[in-house]
Design a protein around this motif. Structure first.
Motif, mmCIF file in Angstrom:
data_model
loop_
_atom_site.group_PDB
_atom_site.id
_atom_site.type_symbol
_atom_site.label_atom_id
_atom_site.label_comp_id
_atom_site.label_asym_id
_atom_site.label_seq_id
_atom_site.Cartn_x
_atom_site.Cartn_y
_atom_site.Cartn_z
ATOM 1 N N GLU A 263 0.827 -1.198 0.000
ATOM 2 C CA GLU A 263 0.000 0.000 0.000
ATOM 3 C C GLU A 263 0.869 1.259 0.000
ATOM 4 O O GLU A 263 0.549 2.249 -0.673
ATOM 5 C CB GLU A 263 -0.930 -0.014 1.216
ATOM 6 N N GLY A 266 2.234 1.833 -3.451
ATOM 7 C CA GLY A 266 1.181 2.340 -4.325
ATOM 8 C C GLY A 266 0.939 3.822 -4.116
ATOM 9 O O GLY A 266 0.765 4.576 -5.081
ATOM 10 N N GLN A 267 0.942 4.263 -2.869
ATOM 11 C CA GLN A 267 0.722 5.680 -2.600
ATOM 12 C C GLN A 267 1.916 6.517 -3.040
ATOM 13 O O GLN A 267 1.743 7.618 -3.575
ATOM 14 C CB GLN A 267 0.453 5.890 -1.110
ATOM 15 N N ARG A 269 3.854 5.946 -5.488
ATOM 16 C CA ARG A 269 3.922 6.019 -6.942
ATOM 17 C C ARG A 269 2.884 6.943 -7.538
ATOM 18 O O ARG A 269 2.902 7.203 -8.745
ATOM 19 C CB ARG A 269 3.811 4.606 -7.511
ATOM 20 N N GLU A 270 2.009 7.435 -6.708
ATOM 21 C CA GLU A 270 1.115 8.479 -7.177
ATOM 22 C C GLU A 270 1.881 9.790 -7.343
ATOM 23 O O GLU A 270 1.442 10.698 -8.027
ATOM 24 C CB GLU A 270 -0.040 8.665 -6.195
ATOM 25 N N GLY A 271 3.042 9.867 -6.677
ATOM 26 C CA GLY A 271 3.898 11.032 -6.799
ATOM 27 C C GLY A 271 4.994 10.783 -7.811
ATOM 28 O O GLY A 271 4.832 10.025 -8.764
ATOM 29 N N ASP A 272 6.150 11.375 -7.560
ATOM 30 C CA ASP A 272 7.224 11.309 -8.536
ATOM 31 C C ASP A 272 8.527 10.870 -7.879
ATOM 32 O O ASP A 272 9.599 11.249 -8.340
ATOM 33 C CB ASP A 272 7.422 12.699 -9.148
ATOM 34 N N THR A 276 10.923 4.803 -5.638
ATOM 35 C CA THR A 276 9.882 3.795 -5.752
ATOM 36 C C THR A 276 9.734 3.263 -7.169
ATOM 37 O O THR A 276 8.887 2.420 -7.427
ATOM 38 C CB THR A 276 8.533 4.369 -5.286
ATOM 39 N N HIS A 277 10.541 3.742 -8.121
ATOM 40 C CA HIS A 277 10.484 3.236 -9.489
ATOM 41 C C HIS A 277 11.725 2.390 -9.783
ATOM 42 O O HIS A 277 12.162 2.303 -10.924
ATOM 43 C CB HIS A 277 10.357 4.399 -10.476
ATOM 44 N N TYR A 355 6.073 11.984 4.176
ATOM 45 C CA TYR A 355 5.308 12.006 2.933
ATOM 46 C C TYR A 355 3.847 12.408 3.158
ATOM 47 O O TYR A 355 3.079 12.504 2.212
ATOM 48 C CB TYR A 355 5.311 10.617 2.287
#
Length: 394
Positions: A263, A266-267, A269-272, A276-277, A355
């Protein structure tokens, strides 16, 4: 898959969720979510709440006040409790000494101690490890000499979890030095308020206090506080340790923590955030998820008796495997958060960890304390030796 394997327990799961939603205090849930070790009051309150429902000791026989559930039903219960952020109960009475007392203890001991363990009004600690007798428990040097009415105990215990809370200690002592190390050990039940008992705190690397040193100087213990027979303590200790290691599969905690990690990613990756990539991080999370699913099925098969294997070896297998998964998941959680994982605990609000996310508190504290899961209850090296000897006959 585990979920389909447990489909018959879905009504029971719903019953647990409804109960927790109604009965779990918000402040207690929030402290658990933040990664804090449960306070004595949290454990006492939650044990009492569960006891009113008959759920404080799921695995105890009904004749002693337990729920009498199967091992699989107990695991379902513990998974739901972890998912709900319910605080863990003190294991020393409910999981460890309680079963020893109702299996090997006297009728007087059963009547005196079991009810107070069940309702959370009495706390226990475990007097096993010593400064030079940790994993090599049979070399312990704390002595107990009988004067007819009492045992006079002298020695030192260390890494004694929750000793600062405890009313009683179940303690391994040496009552005979003439034979083998294992053959001269007895188990005593010691009142922590006895003259001569001194508890000193040890602060762990997450800056918390839940382990201690305990000094025993001419402590008088009534002879009726001997568990079972004198010099048979090693037998009772092995019984207890098998229970501890089976309970240390860490499955409920690992399932909860991996869900929270997914979770969180997922949260994020809503950002930049570039951390997390990372394909390597994704691969490791996926590998951990697969390994956890395999561990879960192994735990279910072992507790259901699907494998013909020595119980001590089976307990060591799931203890060692579960410890490794706990450490991997906590490491991944910290890696995903990067520098925002540095605070030991969350802010106490739902905007913690830097965050403004609800899933980051307690990451660093859990990472640090879980360095110890492959040590306490017997190091992983000891578990491998048990597997080799008892499981593989090497």
């Amino acid at each position: 898959m585990p979920d389909s394997f447990l489909s018959e327990y879905q009504p029971f799961r719903e019953e647990i969720r409804e109960f927790v939603a109604e009965k779990l205090p918000d402040d207690m849930k929030e402290r658990t979510r933040q990664g804090f070790h449960p306070t004595k009051e949290d454990m006492r309150r939650w044990t009492a709440i569960l006891h009113e429902r008959g759920w404080s000791a799921p695995g105890w026989p009904r004749e002693y006040g337990g729920a009498g559930w199967s091992p699989l039903k107990r695991m379902v219960f513990e998974i739901e409790m972890a998912n709900a952020e319910a605080p863990g109960l003190s294991p020393f009475g409910l999981h460890l000494i309680g079963p020893v007392i109702y299996t090997f203890g006297s009728e007087e001991q059963k009547a005196r101690y079991l009810p107070a363990i069940l309702d959370g009004s009495q706390f226990w600690c475990q007097g096993y490890s010593e400064p030079n007798s940790g994993s090599d428990l049979a070399s312990l040097r704390t002595t107990a000499v009988s004067d007819g009415e009492h045992y006079v105990v002298n020695g030192q215990k260390i890494w004694t979890s929750e000793a600062q809370y405890a009313d009683m200690m179940f303690c391994l002592v040496r009552t005979d030095s003439s034979g083998s190390n294992q053959g001269g050990i007895s188990m005593l039940l010691i009142d922590m308020n006895s003259p001569g008992v001194t508890v000193r705190p040890i602060i762990t690397q997450d800056m918390s206090h839940y382990v201690n040193e305990v000094f025993l100087e001419d402590v008088k213990v009534p002879v009726e506080n001997l568990v079972g027979e004198e010099n048979h303590g090693w037998q009772y200790s092995k019984f207890l340790l098998a229970n501890e290691r089976t309970a240390s599969a860490y499955l409920p905690q690992s399932k909860r923590d991996l869900r929270r990690l997914r979770e969180l990613l997922g949260q994020l990756r809503e950002g930049d955030d570039y951390l997390t990539h990372d394909a390597t991080l994704d691969l490791e999370v996926a590998r951990t998820e697969i390994d956890l699913a395999a561990h879960e099925m192994m735990v279910y098969r072992i507790i259901e008796g699907a494998y013909r294997i020595d119980p001590n070896a089976a307990a060591s297998m799931i203890k060692a495997r579960g410890a490794g998964l706990q450490q991997r998941i906590s490491s991944l959680w910290v890696e995903a958060l990067g520098p925002h994982a540095l605070p030991l605990f969350g802010s106490g609000t739902h905007e913690s960890g830097g965050y403004g996310l609800d899933l980051s508190p307690g990451a660093m504290s859990q990472y640090l304390i879980r360095r110890a899961v492959s040590i306490y209850g017997g190091t992983n090296e000891i578990q491998y030796n048990i597997i080799a000897k008892r499981g593989l006959n090497l």
